[in-house]
Scaffold this motif. Structure first.
Motif, short mmCIF file in Angstrom:
data_model
loop_
_atom_site.label_atom_id
_atom_site.label_comp_id
_atom_site.label_asym_id
_atom_site.label_seq_id
_atom_site.Cartn_x
_atom_site.Cartn_y
_atom_site.Cartn_z
N GLY A 264 0.76 -1.24 0.00
CA GLY A 264 0.00 0.00 0.00
C GLY A 264 0.79 1.29 0.00
N ILE A 265 2.07 1.25 0.40
CA ILE A 265 2.79 2.51 0.59
C ILE A 265 2.99 3.26 -0.72
N GLY A 266 3.04 2.56 -1.86
CA GLY A 266 3.24 3.24 -3.13
C GLY A 266 1.95 3.68 -3.80
N ASN A 267 0.82 3.35 -3.19
CA ASN A 267 -0.47 3.68 -3.80
C ASN A 267 -1.25 4.71 -2.98
N THR A 268 -0.58 5.41 -2.10
CA THR A 268 -1.25 6.42 -1.27
C THR A 268 -0.59 7.77 -1.46
N VAL A 269 -1.33 8.80 -1.12
CA VAL A 269 -0.84 10.17 -1.23
C VAL A 269 -0.24 10.60 0.11
N MET A 270 0.95 11.17 0.05
CA MET A 270 1.63 11.62 1.27
C MET A 270 0.76 12.62 2.03
N GLY A 271 0.58 12.37 3.31
CA GLY A 271 -0.22 13.24 4.15
C GLY A 271 -1.66 12.84 4.29
N SER A 272 -2.13 11.90 3.49
CA SER A 272 -3.51 11.44 3.59
C SER A 272 -3.64 10.45 4.75
N LEU A 273 -4.87 10.16 5.13
CA LEU A 273 -5.11 9.21 6.21
C LEU A 273 -4.56 7.84 5.88
N GLU A 274 -4.76 7.40 4.62
CA GLU A 274 -4.26 6.10 4.23
C GLU A 274 -2.74 6.02 4.38
N ASN A 275 -2.05 7.07 3.97
CA ASN A 275 -0.59 7.09 4.07
C ASN A 275 -0.14 7.16 5.52
#
Length: 306
Positions: A264-275
């Motif tokens: 998942g780390i490459g499919n999230t936006v930096m600073g978002s909840l997912e990240n």
């Protein structure tokens, strides 16, 4: 000034070299400490943002059973329960260590006590070869051999904690074996001689004397193996199934902290909840590595006291 006194007070070439060596040494030590602190700060700042910025409860994060950071549950809270991944990581770690420890001790005893010549000539190169095999190769072997084997023997899809345990067992075996061999070699020779002089057999000497004297070192080897298993990512990801569900059995698809991170780390936006939630998982991994290091230090101190 008197030339003789001046020559005596002047720093020699050896002292200048020593001072230069100290400066380089202290600089390297300071650089290492700075890098470690920077890593801790970076991971902690990203991981704690889940709780301070996104206002996620620590209890819900650690004990929640649903992992889907992009959606909200019925109460309007994000589904960031990390308990399935934490449980999966601990299961594969402890099970692989439980299986690898007897094999590692038996191999080390053969290499040190039973047949040192054959052990160093045959088993030592094999152990070193296992250490040098990349994780992705273990993953492909697990995907091609272990998963079909588990599927045919135990049923299910073949993906799950059991397959991950078998793969990690092979991966941590050389680490535990090498450290156990060094521990057995460090047992003083007069321990063996005294035991044999008192009438003990070779196996009694190994079991009653050598293994007991080497227990702190063997425990350290097992903890190092567990740390390696806990942090392994790619090989486990390929065979565990990567399902963010609470493990119901050893043969159902599951996940670990590292497998969810790598996916998942490459499919999230930096600073978002997912990240931020993924960085919180990384923070848990970092804290667990600290825990394993502390356990090793405690075992080492107790062994030194004995």
């Amino acid at each position: 000034m008197d030339p003789i006194r001046e020559s005596l007070l002047k720093k020699s070439k050896a002292s200048k070299l020593e001072m230069r060596g100290k400066i380089i040494t202290y600089f390297c030590i300071g650089l290492i400490v700075a890098i470690v602190l920077a890593i801790f700060y970076f991971v902690a700042s990203k991981g704690l943002a889940t709780f301070f910025t996104d206002k996620v409860s620590i209890k819900d994060f650690l004990l929640g059973k649903s992992w889907n950071p992009g959606t909200l549950d019925k109460t309007g809270k994000p589904e960031v329960g990390a308990l399935p991944m934490i449980a999966g990581s601990f299961f594969v770690t402890f099970l692989s260590a439980l299986i690898a420890t007897p094999f590692a001790i038996g191999t080390a005893i053969f290499m040190v006590e039973i047949s040192p010549n054959k052990g160093s000539r045959i088993l030592q190169p094999v152990t070193e070869l296992l250490v040098g095999i990349p994780s992705v190769v273990y993953g492909f072997i697990g995907l091609s051999v272990v998963v079909p084997f588990v599927r045919s023997i135990f049923g299910g899809t073949g993906f799950g904690i059991l397959s991950g345990t078998f793969v990690l067992f092979v991966m941590i075996l050389p680490t535990v074996t090498s450290m156990t061999v060094d521990t057995l070699k460090s047992v003083p020779r007069y321990y063996r001689e005294a035991s044999l002089a008192l009438g003990a057999t070779r196996w009694q000497t190994i079991y009653k004397v050598i293994l007991r004297a080497a227990t702190p070192g063997i425990m350290t080897a097992v903890v190092f193996g567990m740390a390696r298993a806990f942090g392994e990512a790619l090989a486990v990801q390929m065979v565990i199934g990567n399902a963010s569900l609470m493990p119901s059995s050893l043969i159902t698809p599951s996940s670990t902290l590292t497998s969810i991170l790598t996916m998942g780390i490459g499919n999230t936006v930096m600073g978002s909840l997912e990240n931020n939630a993924l960085w919180s998982l990384a923070l848990i991994l970092l804290l667990m590595s600290l825990f394993f290091n502390m356990v090793v230090r405690v075992i080492g101190k107790r062994g030194a006291l004995k």
